[in-house]
Scaffold this motif. Sequence first.
Motif, PDB file in Angstrom:
ATOM      1  N   MET A 273       6.109  13.629   1.062  1.00  0.00           N
ATOM      2  CA  MET A 273       4.859  12.938   0.743  1.00  0.00           C
ATOM      3  C   MET A 273       3.817  13.328   1.783  1.00  0.00           C
ATOM      4  O   MET A 273       3.906  12.961   2.958  1.00  0.00           O
ATOM      5  N   ASP A 274       2.850  14.139   1.347  1.00  0.00           N
ATOM      6  CA  ASP A 274       1.797  14.648   2.231  1.00  0.00           C
ATOM      7  C   ASP A 274       2.378  15.337   3.459  1.00  0.00           C
ATOM      8  O   ASP A 274       1.852  15.226   4.571  1.00  0.00           O
ATOM      9  N   GLY A 275       3.479  16.049   3.264  1.00  0.00           N
ATOM     10  CA  GLY A 275       4.077  16.809   4.349  1.00  0.00           C
ATOM     11  C   GLY A 275       5.066  16.049   5.194  1.00  0.00           C
ATOM     12  O   GLY A 275       5.661  16.618   6.115  1.00  0.00           O
ATOM     13  N   GLU A 276       5.296  14.760   4.899  1.00  0.00           N
ATOM     14  CA  GLU A 276       6.218  13.937   5.669  1.00  0.00           C
ATOM     15  C   GLU A 276       7.472  13.645   4.843  1.00  0.00           C
ATOM     16  O   GLU A 276       7.387  13.374   3.632  1.00  0.00           O
ATOM     17  N   ARG A 277       8.635  13.688   5.478  1.00  0.00           N
ATOM     18  CA  ARG A 277       9.887  13.393   4.783  1.00  0.00           C
ATOM     19  C   ARG A 277      10.066  11.891   4.646  1.00  0.00           C
ATOM     20  O   ARG A 277      10.032  11.147   5.627  1.00  0.00           O
ATOM     21  N   LYS A 278      10.233  11.432   3.400  1.00  0.00           N
ATOM     22  CA  LYS A 278      10.332  10.004   3.123  1.00  0.00           C
ATOM     23  C   LYS A 278      11.575   9.703   2.277  1.00  0.00           C
ATOM     24  O   LYS A 278      11.973  10.499   1.425  1.00  0.00           O
ATOM     25  N   THR A 279      12.133   8.539   2.515  1.00  0.00           N
ATOM     26  CA  THR A 279      13.184   8.006   1.651  1.00  0.00           C
ATOM     27  C   THR A 279      12.530   7.038   0.681  1.00  0.00           C
ATOM     28  O   THR A 279      11.902   6.060   1.096  1.00  0.00           O
ATOM     29  N   VAL A 280      12.639   7.316  -0.590  1.00  0.00           N
ATOM     30  CA  VAL A 280      11.997   6.501  -1.617  1.00  0.00           C
ATOM     31  C   VAL A 280      13.076   5.864  -2.470  1.00  0.00           C
ATOM     32  O   VAL A 280      13.804   6.556  -3.187  1.00  0.00           O
ATOM     33  N   LEU A 281      13.175   4.549  -2.409  1.00  0.00           N
ATOM     34  CA  LEU A 281      14.211   3.838  -3.148  1.00  0.00           C
ATOM     35  C   LEU A 281      13.782   3.561  -4.585  1.00  0.00           C
ATOM     36  O   LEU A 281      14.554   3.723  -5.524  1.00  0.00           O
ATOM     37  N   GLU A 282      12.526   3.129  -4.748  1.00  0.00           N
ATOM     38  CA  GLU A 282      11.981   2.935  -6.092  1.00  0.00           C
ATOM     39  C   GLU A 282      11.311   4.232  -6.522  1.00  0.00           C
ATOM     40  O   GLU A 282      10.644   4.881  -5.729  1.00  0.00           O
ATOM     41  N   ARG A 283      11.445   4.602  -7.771  1.00  0.00           N
ATOM     42  CA  ARG A 283      11.035   5.943  -8.203  1.00  0.00           C
ATOM     43  C   ARG A 283       9.878   5.936  -9.202  1.00  0.00           C
ATOM     44  O   ARG A 283       9.618   6.957  -9.836  1.00  0.00           O
ATOM     45  N   LYS A 284       9.180   4.830  -9.356  1.00  0.00           N
ATOM     46  CA  LYS A 284       8.064   4.788 -10.305  1.00  0.00           C
ATOM     47  C   LYS A 284       6.783   5.273  -9.621  1.00  0.00           C
ATOM     48  O   LYS A 284       6.454   4.866  -8.520  1.00  0.00           O
ATOM     49  N   PHE A 285       6.071   6.163 -10.313  1.00  0.00           N
ATOM     50  CA  PHE A 285       4.822   6.713  -9.805  1.00  0.00           C
ATOM     51  C   PHE A 285       3.651   6.136 -10.585  1.00  0.00           C
ATOM     52  O   PHE A 285       3.715   5.966 -11.797  1.00  0.00           O
ATOM     53  N   GLN A 286       2.564   5.856  -9.867  1.00  0.00           N
ATOM     54  CA  GLN A 286       1.327   5.458 -10.524  1.00  0.00           C
ATOM     55  C   GLN A 286       0.129   5.922  -9.698  1.00  0.00           C
ATOM     56  O   GLN A 286       0.222   6.096  -8.484  1.00  0.00           O
ATOM     57  N   VAL A 287      -0.972   6.160 -10.380  1.00  0.00           N
ATOM     58  CA  VAL A 287      -2.229   6.486  -9.718  1.00  0.00           C
ATOM     59  C   VAL A 287      -3.005   5.191  -9.498  1.00  0.00           C
ATOM     60  O   VAL A 287      -3.084   4.348 -10.395  1.00  0.00           O
ATOM     61  N   LEU A 288      -3.560   5.044  -8.296  1.00  0.00           N
ATOM     62  CA  LEU A 288      -4.448   3.912  -7.990  1.00  0.00           C
ATOM     63  C   LEU A 288      -5.874   4.453  -8.031  1.00  0.00           C
ATOM     64  O   LEU A 288      -6.351   5.069  -7.067  1.00  0.00           O
ATOM     65  N   PRO A 289      -6.587   4.253  -9.146  1.00  0.00           N
ATOM     66  CA  PRO A 289      -7.911   4.878  -9.311  1.00  0.00           C
ATOM     67  C   PRO A 289      -8.945   4.310  -8.341  1.00  0.00           C
ATOM     68  O   PRO A 289      -8.985   3.104  -8.074  1.00  0.00           O
ATOM     69  N   ASN A 290      -9.785   5.201  -7.801  1.00  0.00           N
ATOM     70  CA  ASN A 290     -10.906   4.798  -6.938  1.00  0.00           C
ATOM     71  C   ASN A 290     -10.469   3.828  -5.839  1.00  0.00           C
ATOM     72  O   ASN A 290     -11.149   2.856  -5.554  1.00  0.00           O
ATOM     73  N   HIS A 291      -9.340   4.135  -5.233  1.00  0.00           N
ATOM     74  CA  HIS A 291      -8.727   3.178  -4.311  1.00  0.00           C
ATOM     75  C   HIS A 291      -9.345   3.213  -2.916  1.00  0.00           C
ATOM     76  O   HIS A 291      -9.373   2.195  -2.224  1.00  0.00           O
ATOM     77  N   LEU A 292      -9.818   4.384  -2.496  1.00  0.00           N
ATOM     78  CA  LEU A 292     -10.427   4.506  -1.172  1.00  0.00           C
ATOM     79  C   LEU A 292     -11.875   4.961  -1.299  1.00  0.00           C
ATOM     80  O   LEU A 292     -12.207   5.777  -2.162  1.00  0.00           O
ATOM     81  N   LYS A 293     -12.699   4.438  -0.401  1.00  0.00           N
ATOM     82  CA  LYS A 293     -14.079   4.909  -0.294  1.00  0.00           C
ATOM     83  C   LYS A 293     -14.153   5.803   0.936  1.00  0.00           C
ATOM     84  O   LYS A 293     -13.881   5.362   2.054  1.00  0.00           O
ATOM     85  N   VAL A 294     -14.486   7.067   0.737  1.00  0.00           N
ATOM     86  CA  VAL A 294     -14.439   8.041   1.824  1.00  0.00           C
ATOM     87  C   VAL A 294     -15.816   8.644   2.064  1.00  0.00           C
ATOM     88  O   VAL A 294     -16.640   8.757   1.152  1.00  0.00           O
ATOM     89  N   PHE A 295     -16.062   9.018   3.307  1.00  0.00           N
ATOM     90  CA  PHE A 295     -17.267   9.781   3.628  1.00  0.00           C
ATOM     91  C   PHE A 295     -17.075  11.211   3.148  1.00  0.00           C
ATOM     92  O   PHE A 295     -16.081  11.869   3.470  1.00  0.00           O
ATOM     93  N   THR A 296     -18.021  11.692   2.354  1.00  0.00           N
ATOM     94  CA  THR A 296     -17.930  13.056   1.846  1.00  0.00           C
ATOM     95  C   THR A 296     -19.316  13.543   1.465  1.00  0.00           C
ATOM     96  O   THR A 296     -20.306  12.802   1.610  1.00  0.00           O
ATOM     97  N   VAL A 297     -19.381  14.784   0.990  1.00  0.00           N
ATOM     98  CA  VAL A 297     -20.673  15.346   0.629  1.00  0.00           C
ATOM     99  C   VAL A 297     -21.264  14.573  -0.539  1.00  0.00           C
ATOM    100  O   VAL A 297     -20.545  13.993  -1.349  1.00  0.00           O
ATOM    101  N   GLU A 298     -22.570  14.586  -0.608  1.00  0.00           N
ATOM    102  CA  GLU A 298     -23.257  13.852  -1.665  1.00  0.00           C
ATOM    103  C   GLU A 298     -22.966  14.492  -3.015  1.00  0.00           C
ATOM    104  O   GLU A 298     -23.017  15.714  -3.170  1.00  0.00           O
ATOM    105  N   ALA A 299     -22.626  13.661  -4.000  1.00  0.00           N
ATOM    106  CA  ALA A 299     -22.332  14.165  -5.341  1.00  0.00           C
ATOM    107  C   ALA A 299     -23.552  14.814  -5.952  1.00  0.00           C
ATOM    108  O   ALA A 299     -24.677  14.308  -5.826  1.00  0.00           O
ATOM    109  N   GLU A 300     -23.325  15.949  -6.613  1.00  0.00           N
ATOM    110  CA  GLU A 300     -24.443  16.657  -7.260  1.00  0.00           C
ATOM    111  C   GLU A 300     -24.756  16.053  -8.619  1.00  0.00           C
ATOM    112  O   GLU A 300     -23.874  15.564  -9.295  1.00  0.00           O
TER     113      GLU A 300
END
Length: 300
Positions: A273-300
Amino acid sequence: MLTKRALMIYNPSSGKKRNHKNFPLIVEKLTDMGYEISIFQLQEDAQELSSLIKRACRQQWEALFVAGGDGTIQNVLQSLSPELYRPKVGVFPFGTSNEFAQVIGLPHNVFKILSIIEKGNTAYVDIGKLGQQYFANIAAAGWLTDITYETPKKLKSYLGEFAYALCFIKKLFQQRSREKIAIQIFPDTYISDLSFFLIMNGNSVGPFEQFIPQTNESDGAFHLVTCNIRNRLHLFTVLLITALRVGNPSSLIKHQKISSSEVHLPENMFVNMDGERKTVLERKFQVLPNHLKVFTVEAE
């Protein structure tokens, strides 16, 4: 100027050493912008880091800055993502691949990033969750997916992403895993007899850039890339084309967009996970939409 509270999480061991020379200047410039910076070095107590992040969230601090690589960001996400209030996140890409910085469209230049923060340009970004673990860019398991954390840190500090390429070639001819993986994509798709799977937010993995088409939009879905046990030679061809940049590898790769799934792994198999070795017991995947607000370039 009003004081803005901010937590700076700094990993002095990430990436190439030359990237770190600008860290004192970064803190100075952020202070000039009105941020009151509390600095935490990642070599310190991990439990203290979690407590500081939760405190910043619950006291509604203005920003959380990360000076490190993808592994540092992944570490931060575990404490940040479950909180209801999450400060704006600013990333200074000091790591080896800096794939999350690419996903959110950050420039490499530190001074350009400081300018973005000063202007207050932000955007929302999707985050992935596999079981109870959060990730910003990739979750992968199976054949060859242990390269990022098996590559020696000292080698990465000197060679950067080329260190991953060397480790990839070495493992390609050594590793012959026979463990099978399957993925159920909700509601009714089931893919079996896999050698590996890769769930990714961006379109690059380590030294393999533009692996698949990328829109740079947070659309509530991640890419799923799979490799059947019988198709490893085909995968090697794709990766070679990608590394040498002599063709269009995305036309050769089987991938699809998913927002939820469940992975079926052998009991003792780790997940990258992002380059780190993890033990994952539960195996369900989901996307969390718009979860973080980040500093980035201004949208065109």
